[in-house]
Design a protein around this motif. Structure first.
Motif, PDB file in Angstrom:
ATOM      1  N   GLN A   1      45.746  83.947  66.933  1.00 33.78           N
ATOM      2  CA  GLN A   1      46.531  82.967  66.204  1.00 33.78           C
ATOM      3  C   GLN A   1      48.000  83.299  66.384  1.00 33.78           C
ATOM      4  O   GLN A   1      48.362  84.439  66.723  1.00 33.78           O
ATOM      5  CB  GLN A   1      46.164  82.974  64.719  1.00 33.78           C
ATOM      6  N   LEU A   2      48.860  82.299  66.206  1.00 31.99           N
ATOM      7  CA  LEU A   2      50.295  82.520  66.343  1.00 31.99           C
ATOM      8  C   LEU A   2      50.855  83.043  65.023  1.00 31.99           C
ATOM      9  O   LEU A   2      50.717  82.413  63.971  1.00 31.99           O
ATOM     10  CB  LEU A   2      51.003  81.222  66.731  1.00 31.99           C
ATOM     11  N   VAL A   3      51.460  84.198  65.099  1.00 33.42           N
ATOM     12  CA  VAL A   3      52.148  84.789  63.952  1.00 33.42           C
ATOM     13  C   VAL A   3      53.617  84.937  64.336  1.00 33.42           C
ATOM     14  O   VAL A   3      53.956  85.711  65.228  1.00 33.42           O
ATOM     15  CB  VAL A   3      51.539  86.156  63.561  1.00 33.42           C
ATOM     16  N   ASN A   4      54.474  84.130  63.693  1.00 36.15           N
ATOM     17  CA  ASN A   4      55.899  84.096  64.054  1.00 36.15           C
ATOM     18  C   ASN A   4      56.089  83.795  65.542  1.00 36.15           C
ATOM     19  O   ASN A   4      56.961  84.371  66.207  1.00 36.15           O
ATOM     20  CB  ASN A   4      56.589  85.418  63.688  1.00 36.15           C
ATOM     21  N   GLY A   5      55.233  82.916  66.039  1.00 35.77           N
ATOM     22  CA  GLY A   5      55.349  82.503  67.434  1.00 35.77           C
ATOM     23  C   GLY A   5      54.740  83.456  68.423  1.00 35.77           C
ATOM     24  O   GLY A   5      54.840  83.218  69.634  1.00 35.77           O
ATOM     25  N   VAL A   6      54.078  84.514  67.961  1.00 37.71           N
ATOM     26  CA  VAL A   6      53.508  85.510  68.855  1.00 37.71           C
ATOM     27  C   VAL A   6      51.984  85.478  68.736  1.00 37.71           C
ATOM     28  O   VAL A   6      51.440  85.570  67.622  1.00 37.71           O
ATOM     29  CB  VAL A   6      54.018  86.924  68.506  1.00 37.71           C
ATOM     30  N   PRO A   7      51.241  85.322  69.864  1.00 35.56           N
ATOM     31  CA  PRO A   7      49.775  85.371  69.789  1.00 35.56           C
ATOM     32  C   PRO A   7      49.299  86.718  69.268  1.00 35.56           C
ATOM     33  O   PRO A   7      49.659  87.765  69.811  1.00 35.56           O
ATOM     34  CB  PRO A   7      49.337  85.151  71.243  1.00 35.56           C
ATOM     35  N   THR A   8      48.505  86.680  68.209  1.00 34.42           N
ATOM     36  CA  THR A   8      48.039  87.897  67.559  1.00 34.42           C
ATOM     37  C   THR A   8      46.518  87.850  67.442  1.00 34.42           C
ATOM     38  O   THR A   8      45.966  86.840  67.008  1.00 34.42           O
ATOM     39  CB  THR A   8      48.642  88.032  66.154  1.00 34.42           C
ATOM     40  N   PRO A   9      45.813  88.935  67.840  1.00 35.43           N
ATOM     41  CA  PRO A   9      44.348  88.925  67.747  1.00 35.43           C
ATOM     42  C   PRO A   9      43.873  88.657  66.321  1.00 35.43           C
ATOM     43  O   PRO A   9      44.479  89.126  65.350  1.00 35.43           O
ATOM     44  CB  PRO A   9      43.957  90.324  68.226  1.00 35.43           C
ATOM     45  N   LEU A  10      42.801  87.931  66.209  1.00 36.60           N
ATOM     46  CA  LEU A  10      42.231  87.624  64.903  1.00 36.60           C
ATOM     47  C   LEU A  10      41.440  88.808  64.374  1.00 36.60           C
ATOM     48  O   LEU A  10      40.691  89.458  65.113  1.00 36.60           O
ATOM     49  CB  LEU A  10      41.303  86.410  65.002  1.00 36.60           C
ATOM     50  N   THR A  11      41.590  89.070  63.103  1.00 36.64           N
ATOM     51  CA  THR A  11      40.768  90.070  62.442  1.00 36.64           C
ATOM     52  C   THR A  11      39.488  89.391  61.953  1.00 36.64           C
ATOM     53  O   THR A  11      39.417  88.162  61.882  1.00 36.64           O
ATOM     54  CB  THR A  11      41.508  90.678  61.257  1.00 36.64           C
ATOM     55  N   PRO A  12      38.455  90.176  61.626  1.00 36.45           N
ATOM     56  CA  PRO A  12      37.243  89.554  61.073  1.00 36.45           C
ATOM     57  C   PRO A  12      37.535  88.681  59.857  1.00 36.45           C
ATOM     58  O   PRO A  12      36.912  87.622  59.688  1.00 36.45           O
ATOM     59  CB  PRO A  12      36.370  90.752  60.711  1.00 36.45           C
ATOM     60  N   ALA A  13      38.488  89.100  59.028  1.00 36.42           N
ATOM     61  CA  ALA A  13      38.838  88.285  57.868  1.00 36.42           C
ATOM     62  C   ALA A  13      39.494  86.975  58.300  1.00 36.42           C
ATOM     63  O   ALA A  13      39.242  85.911  57.711  1.00 36.42           O
ATOM     64  CB  ALA A  13      39.781  89.073  56.950  1.00 36.42           C
ATOM     65  N   ASP A  14      40.329  87.033  59.349  1.00 41.87           N
ATOM     66  CA  ASP A  14      40.962  85.809  59.862  1.00 41.87           C
ATOM     67  C   ASP A  14      39.917  84.838  60.412  1.00 41.87           C
ATOM     68  O   ASP A  14      39.997  83.625  60.207  1.00 41.87           O
ATOM     69  CB  ASP A  14      41.960  86.150  60.969  1.00 41.87           C
ATOM     70  N   VAL A  15      38.930  85.378  61.114  1.00 46.47           N
ATOM     71  CA  VAL A  15      37.875  84.535  61.691  1.00 46.47           C
ATOM     72  C   VAL A  15      37.134  83.787  60.595  1.00 46.47           C
ATOM     73  O   VAL A  15      36.883  82.577  60.694  1.00 46.47           O
ATOM     74  CB  VAL A  15      36.891  85.391  62.512  1.00 46.47           C
ATOM     75  N   GLN A  16      36.815  84.501  59.501  1.00 46.28           N
ATOM     76  CA  GLN A  16      36.093  83.863  58.414  1.00 46.28           C
ATOM     77  C   GLN A  16      36.971  82.853  57.686  1.00 46.28           C
ATOM     78  O   GLN A  16      36.521  81.760  57.335  1.00 46.28           O
ATOM     79  CB  GLN A  16      35.597  84.930  57.433  1.00 46.28           C
ATOM     80  N   ARG A  17      38.234  83.208  57.497  1.00 47.94           N
ATOM     81  CA  ARG A  17      39.146  82.316  56.775  1.00 47.94           C
ATOM     82  C   ARG A  17      39.422  81.036  57.553  1.00 47.94           C
ATOM     83  O   ARG A  17      39.473  79.941  56.986  1.00 47.94           O
ATOM     84  CB  ARG A  17      40.459  83.056  56.486  1.00 47.94           C
ATOM     85  N   LEU A  18      39.593  81.154  58.862  1.00 43.08           N
ATOM     86  CA  LEU A  18      39.930  80.001  59.688  1.00 43.08           C
ATOM     87  C   LEU A  18      38.698  79.225  60.155  1.00 43.08           C
ATOM     88  O   LEU A  18      38.824  78.109  60.672  1.00 43.08           O
ATOM     89  CB  LEU A  18      40.733  80.453  60.915  1.00 43.08           C
ATOM     90  N   GLY A  19      37.531  79.786  59.981  1.00 40.67           N
ATOM     91  CA  GLY A  19      36.328  79.102  60.440  1.00 40.67           C
ATOM     92  C   GLY A  19      36.187  79.105  61.952  1.00 40.67           C
ATOM     93  O   GLY A  19      35.636  78.167  62.533  1.00 40.67           O
ATOM     94  N   CYS A  20      36.696  80.147  62.608  1.00 41.19           N
ATOM     95  CA  CYS A  20      36.654  80.213  64.069  1.00 41.19           C
ATOM     96  C   CYS A  20      35.300  80.717  64.557  1.00 41.19           C
ATOM     97  O   CYS A  20      34.543  81.349  63.824  1.00 41.19           O
ATOM     98  CB  CYS A  20      37.746  81.151  64.583  1.00 41.19           C
ATOM     99  N   ARG A  21      35.040  80.443  65.844  1.00 42.19           N
ATOM    100  CA  ARG A  21      33.841  80.945  66.510  1.00 42.19           C
ATOM    101  C   ARG A  21      34.293  81.612  67.818  1.00 42.19           C
ATOM    102  O   ARG A  21      34.267  80.995  68.889  1.00 42.19           O
ATOM    103  CB  ARG A  21      32.854  79.810  66.792  1.00 42.19           C
ATOM    104  N   PRO A  22      34.738  82.859  67.735  1.00 47.04           N
ATOM    105  CA  PRO A  22      35.308  83.521  68.921  1.00 47.04           C
ATOM    106  C   PRO A  22      34.340  83.612  70.091  1.00 47.04           C
ATOM    107  O   PRO A  22      34.765  83.706  71.244  1.00 47.04           O
ATOM    108  CB  PRO A  22      35.678  84.918  68.407  1.00 47.04           C
ATOM    109  N   GLY A  23      33.048  83.598  69.828  1.00 50.38           N
ATOM    110  CA  GLY A  23      32.071  83.771  70.902  1.00 50.38           C
ATOM    111  C   GLY A  23      31.720  82.516  71.651  1.00 50.38           C
ATOM    112  O   GLY A  23      30.922  82.558  72.595  1.00 50.38           O
TER     113      GLY A  23
END
Length: 447
Positions: free
Chosen positions: A26-48
């Motif tokens: 995800q973009l954090v202050n314009g910088v691509p930042t790896p998602l944490t497990p908590a971010d994946v759950q919060r955003l509803g992402c499916r990294p796989g």
């Protein structure tokens, strides 16, 4: 993609390798930042999430050539093969290569006919079902036999059955006339012996099958040109332009004007000493239907001379291709409704008996829908129903669970650069963090 126009797949599948399409940053202050497990759950992402990779025809450094003092590439840096011929040769019915032809069932009692069989509990004859011994993919099981079985719906079932019946109707009528006048000239010719007359009684089943295919493909092309397209893109200039393909720009309703222009072309341009100018203007006015429909007739036409093939018009002088952008954007999903307003031809045709979910008529389910309700009822139902509005943000709800826009972006990235990219910032849109975000924010326009 539009049915049987272009396909990068081979027999219903892409390459065996997969590419990632799930969100991992995800973009954090314009910088691509790896998602944490908590971010994946919060955003509803499916990294796989992954999708099968597109088949590539050529991606090696292309050769170049020089013309007029400039150097050009002989092809694009990356190309993709279209593995089937376009719909206007009716290849969806008859086949486009040796494998697809094996799915085409011909009537063993008369090999000029397509095989149609009765269905239990309903009148009329229908295409047979694909069998385990046919060249098929698992997702095609239960579908009716067709050369191009991808994207199968009740709409595809309807048209394939309709034109298969038209094919057999042509064959039956030829057989009737041949029985009455067996020695009459059939009008068919063998290119290997073009001057030899072929009598009705001497037409082989293969020759008659091919002639029926030619008639059916011409009908499909004409319907698409002068009926479907003018209704879809409804305006007067397009209506005139599409009809000009068949009867000239002036049409059949203005014979005096057409005759006057015909005389000008034949008597003035036809006798001009300026060959280049005369040929150019003759092409504009008369090749094909042209302005007033002279056609491609040539004086002294001789079927035995290659120069007269296609009426002397060279359709094969240049390579032809579509840009990948066209393949990506030419999707008519907006036209597809969520519900088909089913009507019964034996009752009041103005009464909607039931609303049938389109998603319940896909693949093998289309066979049950066709056999349980019949061709005539589906013709009435789909013929009376309006298409969805061809506009942005009007994707049917059932497709919002299969995000075609997201898959399309990944496919386009795979074809164009071989690496993922997100075009949304370039269009001033916020970066897409998850597929569901695009689905939720789409307006719920009525179909």
């Amino acid at each position: 993609m539009t049915h049987d126009w272009f396909s990068h797949m081979e027999e219903g599948h892409n390459a065996t390798a997969y590419i990632d399409m799930g969100c991992t940053t995800q973009l954090v202050n314009g910088v691509p930042t790896p998602l944490t497990p908590a971010d994946v759950q919060r955003l509803g992402c499916r990294p796989g999430d992954r999708v099968d990779k597109t088949l590539v025809a050529a991606d090696s450094p292309p050769e170049s050539f020089t013309a007029g003092g400039k150097t050009y590439l002989a092809r694009a840096p990356k190309t993709f093969a279209n593995n089937n011929t376009a719909w206007w040769d009716a290849s969806q019915l008859y086949g486009y290569d040796e494998i697809s032809k094996k799915r085409v069932k011909r009537d063993p009692k008369d090999l000029a006919r397509l095989l149609l069989q009765p269905a239990a509990g309903i009148s009329g004859a229908y295409l047979p079902i694909l069998q385990a011994g046919d060249p098929i993919q698992p997702q095609w099981m239960g579908q009716e036999a067709a050369a191009f079985p991808d994207n199968w719906t009740i709409g595809m079932s309807f048209y394939h059955n309709l034109f298969a019946r038209e094919h057999d109707s042509f064959v039956d009528e030829f057989r009737r006339q041949a029985a009455e006048k067996p020695n009459e000239d059939s009008g068919l010719r063998n290119p290997a012996a073009p001057t030899k007359v072929i009598a009705n009684k001497d037409v082989t089943p293969d020759e008659l099958f091919t002639a029926a295919r030619l008639v059916v493909s011409a009908m499909i092309a004409k319907i698409h040109t002068i009926e479907w397209t003018p209704q879809l893109l409804y305006d007067e200039p397009l209506y005139k332009g599409m009809n000009a393909n068949w009867s000239g720009l002036l049409g059949a309703g203005q014979p005096e004007e057409a005759k006057a222009l015909s005389d000008v072309v034949l008597k003035v341009l036809g006798t001009s000493k300026d060959a280049k100018t005369a040929t150019t203007w003759y092409s504009v006015f008369a090749s094909g239907p042209g302005i007033f429909g002279l056609g491609s007739q040539l004086p002294g036409y001789d079927i035995t001379k290659p120069a007269f093939t296609n009426g002397g018009v060279n359709h094969f002088g240049s390579p032809f291709n579509f840009p990948e952008e066209f393949v990506t954007v030419y999707r008519l999903h907006s036209l597809v409704p969520d519900l088909i307003e089913y009507r019964d031809a034996a009752k009041d045709p103005n009464q909607i008996v039931q609303k049938v979910a389109v998603i319940n008529t896909f693949e093998g389910k289309a066979t049950d829908a066709m056999h349980s309700r019949g061709l005539a009822n589906w013709a009435l139902s789909m013929g009376r129903q309006r298409l969805g509005l061809l506009t942005l943000h009007n994707i049917p709800q059932f497709m919002q669970n299969i995000p075609p826009a997201q898959v399309g972006l990944v496919r386009q990235a795979d074809r164009s650069r071989g690496a993922r990219f997100d075009p949304r910032p370039r269009t001033r849109c916020s970066p897409l963090q998850r597929v569901s975000a695009a689905v939720r924010t789409a307006p719920t326009d009525p179909l």
